[in-house]
Design an enzyme around this catalytic site. Structure first.
Site, PDB file in Angstrom:
ATOM      1  N   CYS A 158       0.823  -1.210   0.000  1.00 36.12           N
ATOM      2  CA  CYS A 158       0.000   0.000   0.000  1.00 36.12           C
ATOM      3  C   CYS A 158       0.853   1.254   0.000  1.00 36.12           C
ATOM      4  O   CYS A 158       0.726   2.110  -0.896  1.00 36.12           O
ATOM      5  CB  CYS A 158      -0.975  -0.030   1.168  1.00 36.12           C
ATOM      6  SG  CYS A 158      -0.240  -0.390   2.777  1.00 36.12           S
ATOM      7  N   TYR A 159       1.727   1.397   0.986  1.00 37.42           N
ATOM      8  CA  TYR A 159       2.601   2.577   1.012  1.00 37.42           C
ATOM      9  C   TYR A 159       3.422   2.675  -0.278  1.00 37.42           C
ATOM     10  O   TYR A 159       3.511   3.745  -0.874  1.00 37.42           O
ATOM     11  CB  TYR A 159       3.548   2.520   2.209  1.00 37.42           C
ATOM     12  CG  TYR A 159       2.942   2.826   3.553  1.00 37.42           C
ATOM     13  CD1 TYR A 159       2.326   4.056   3.815  1.00 37.42           C
ATOM     14  CD2 TYR A 159       3.023   1.916   4.602  1.00 37.42           C
ATOM     15  CE1 TYR A 159       1.802   4.353   5.068  1.00 37.42           C
ATOM     16  CE2 TYR A 159       2.506   2.208   5.861  1.00 37.42           C
ATOM     17  CZ  TYR A 159       1.900   3.422   6.088  1.00 37.42           C
ATOM     18  OH  TYR A 159       1.390   3.716   7.329  1.00 37.42           O
TER      19      TYR A 159
END
Lengths: 345, 345, 345, 345
Positions: free
Chosen positions: C149-150
């Site tokens: 995600c990041y």
């Protein structure tokens, strides 16, 4: 200084006791126990306490606890009932924040808590510590059963109506809502932020452990059996309980004197605030404070009395009320250490 | 493609209509009006719509709206009742999401909304659009009054009980809780995050505009007057309504057949989900979805039926139900554009 | 219809896959596995899926999974690397949402994930599935490692700057913030609502598993080693990541062409939205949607380029990107099943 | 008792002053002004103060304020600069919580606040009240400019690095995040719960009013101009600021002595807590408390010093620091009235 011990200090009521006692001028916390975290400084687990306590959690030790003037139990049910008898023998006074000594009918207790009660003697002697009802008994008590969070909000709101016999005791409804800290600090999936946040639900609608406690208290106020429906709900916030109470007035003409009745009933109570008729108490108005605020409502063409009652579940619903009880037991000013206003916003 | 206009598109129900209609295969939104924001692209105000709409807000213009097949009003009360008659004459069909055409008794309407009604003729002709009750009338209607959010959750939960005459109609209690989006998108201090967040309260406990609407609907279901107490509460979250309903069963033996009764009543309803007895519907289970989920509860020694009913106030409580009504009115599949599951977590 | 299997369906990425696939017109979910919940209907665990799936969780069974066209892994790290080789042999295609196949340097992988990698062969063959970088390779891939995600939010925001060599690659800073769903759905005390709500903190500031993944991706874009500082933070909300990126422009005069550069870079990307210069993307503008929105900023007297980039961590940061990858792999329209706007408010 | 007046008491800093002063043993609040709410009891607006204050808001009256020992301004910018000169003449001491007297360069002030400064004389004489930097000057000051919330968190975290000249002063980055109460209590749509809740975004990324204040303070610490990039963000919560600070160490070998340096720098500061290296301060650990907690981090292969610094924006970032300044000015114990631990959870 009064020497205080805390058994089971890692949960939310434990840290809340420490937060309140940190500014109490007559108290010294001499030990705080935790089996799982023994050795860890409390300020490592709760950084808000950095600079306030040098204590570390310790293994529960009856010898050490026995040297205290007062011991708080902030444990799950089933712990206090096993340790209390020995402390009683040692002459220690106890405020039990768990449910162990709240119910007088031990069959009911066993039924709701799933185990037999192991200290029937002290269950009988324990004083159910709602100061607004039994202040004098608390003063003299060696063992105080600190009321549950929901029962505190619900009982205080119904009390004047039942004591005066103004409403039908068979038709009481308590729709109560609590922030998530009421569920404690255990790693349950259902209490994750991802589960609780941005959602609202009833729970325990078919029966909750606080129901028999509420029934016992309201029956006492009413002088006879009551019929009460109690539905708790989970609010996506941390602290606070709001209970909306519904009762059917026997004589609608009594509506005109309800506000005065409530104000008189609690006129001398430092921790119960009857707001003007038609007010809407907010939980944030009691956040962090040992207060119950309540207000009355009536809808047109209706003989239903509506009471909205709010507390902080961790304060007036747990640790704050426990300190209030301690103050009473030791002859201190009842508000000592409990004077700060709520944190708003 | 059905040409749709939206009057008053800057509020939360307006953007929600646009969100839903963006994936509706048979709809083309041809205009969306806002006096205050005329000229601003809708995607500038609502960046979630970037790439979905090229429209800008425009001044309301009856000529333009008159060329639509259907116009949604997502306006404050008092607007639709002034514009609707002209649109009716132009043969346009209307779903009014405001309160203007919901009440049949215009004295009651005037009393709660603080103004005289300006279109009594259409107030009489309007169909109160709760599809689960009057689907056939909606199909033929030119003007549909879309139900309020609380009234949707409350009526659906009480319906089976009242239609079958199983409960005392004089003793209905609806304790309802809503997220903050229900208050709309105006700059009121009381709705700031700093005021709403981490707090819970009742509001309108002495009387709320949705009370007469609920009473009208429940009286219809009951076949006579009902006595209902309705207390709304504000939850520190954005979307979702939970209503906990209490009714007194005339004959406690009926408890055994309630679950089956509810399941049958809604068996063919695509947007009402009766969960297993004892379930606790969460508002997040309907977030963003045109669903009402409900469940029944009973507490021991009690003849109170408890129903917990949840909806998303902006969807089944507003824009979704409006699209459902539109689908019915135009003979489309009732679920068209409304198939996506709720957003959980 | 493409037959899809999901391994590890009880977590948030699992339910998000199910939510998205429920409206995907070319997909049929044929099995979803969970060791711990085998036998439980998915709609019992996730009531938002009631009416959408009849499936129950099943024990993972390679024979069953081997009959699928595509298998998603939504498991903790260490699971996919053990099961993937057999599925590869069976000719099944896989999108792995876990971290198992994201890093090419397996020593680095072993170091951050605390175990030796068990499928070096497939780690080498796996395509790191950021479609905006390697769409063609994804199309042909049998095994796609779905980005973290990041890393998705951070890489997309830095890409144009590094590809064009406009900034000092040794001085990249990514200050990233995520909602709590990014931590998954396990009963950890630190992720309780009572711990996460109404608080904000950095975590993993001395080193986080997504750092090497970001470094690998940015080095690829830069054509050489990069120096990147990455600090993640926990936001008291459920969904959404915002990354504020800082890079030092080699030539301040380049500021004038950055906006055009970003717009061109992503002109054909359906899921990257470059907002006007100076905009502030909100995470809610992508909630539930497979979108990355970003905007550029400059402060006076400064040669630091600021990029704010937002995604929904469960969608473009996990399940949505996985479906996007699946669409590419199977020659479907890349946006299929991913068209709905974000849920706002 | 010291007689205190508060100008502009209806906002969040006003109520926070009242909350703190309610338990301050040496203070008596003799007036609190509000043009818009004159006549309303403060406890009607802020029910958390019921039982603590009998005061009502009054029109601002220089005669009344002139009889106070100290006046706090909790007003929007532009108010204090007009009223302060007269109070100075009357010999009253003032702590201004607004921005009017924070900047020494009045052209910069005029540029950011959109008006000419009307009291250049007192702008020059005012002491910028960060006690950790200029305690002695505060003691003697008649007019103290209370620092802004972001500038407090950012300056305290950078101070030791800049004072010792250990980092490149041209490459400072402050990525800061604040709860919504920082925006005050005005009815702005953008600050509604429906807008702020469950979302996160940067704002003012191209320039924010606190940037010149930060630059002025850091330049003072550095002994020369600094280059600082400052990006604020809005957190979906009420109270708290976290600032993650990035600075480039001139000599990486200095990393080894940073922790000791920070601990020494703040060893005698009652309201700055340097946590162990690698800790992650949470905003809740300072909620309601006049504390700044900070911790240092280093990532492998990096010469970037990372400092995470947290405060409660309404306490150490506003009202608490104002009371701290007052204590210093009047020779009281600096911690008086500010001893209570933060409210956690």
């Amino acid at each position: 200084m009064i020497k205080v011990g805390i058994v089971g200090g890692t949960g939310y009521t434990g840290v809340e006791l420490l937060r309140i006692l940190a500014v109490h001028p007559e108290i010294s916390v001499s030990c705080i126990t935790s089996r799982s975290e023994a050795g860890m400084p409390v300020a490592d687990m709760y950084p808000n306490l950095r600079g306030h306590y040098d204590l570390a959690f310790s293994e529960p030790d009856v010898a050490v606890l026995g040297a205290c003037d007062l011991v708080f139990f902030a444990t799950p049910h089933g712990v206090a009932m096993r340790m209390v008898p020995e402390l009683m023998s040692a002459g220690v006074r106890v405020v039990d924040l768990s449910a162990d000594f709240r119910l007088k009918d031990l069959d009911v207790w066993a039924n709701w808590y799933g185990m037999a009660h192991e200290s029937p003697e002290w269950a009988e002697k324990a004083v159910y510590g709602l100061p607004e009802v039994v202040r004098d008994e608390i003063r003299a008590a060696q063992l105080v059963a600190n009321p549950g969070c929901y029962p505190t909000a619900v009982q205080l709101g119904f009390l004047p109506l039942l004591e005066q016999g103004l409403v039908d005791p068979a038709r009481l409804i308590a729709d109560a809502k609590s922030g998530a800290s009421g569920a404690g600090r255990q790693g349950k999936i259902g209490m994750l932020h991802g589960e609780v946040g941005e959602s609202f639900k009833a729970y325990g609608a078919s029966g909750h452990r606080h129901l028999p406690e509420i029934r016992q208290g309201l029956s006492g106020a009413s002088g006879g059996d009551v019929g009460v429906t109690f539905v708790p709900h989970l609010i996506p916030m941390i602290r606070g309980i709001e209970a909306t109470l519904y009762a059917e007035l026997k004589n609608p003409a009594d509506f005109d004197r309800l506000q005065a009745l409530f104000e008189e009933r609690f006129a001398d109570e430092p921790f119960v605030d009857v707001m003007p008729f038609g007010s809407h108490p907010e939980t944030r108005s009691v956040r962090g404070a040992n207060q119950c605020r309540m207000a009355l409502h009536r809808q047109e063409q209706s003989n239903i009395v509506i009471v909205s009652s709010v507390i902080d579940n961790l304060v007036k619903g747990a640790a704050g009320q426990a300190v209030q009880n301690m103050n009473i037991m030791f002859g201190l000013k009842e508000t000592m250490g409990l004077e700060a206003p709520a944190l708003l916003p």
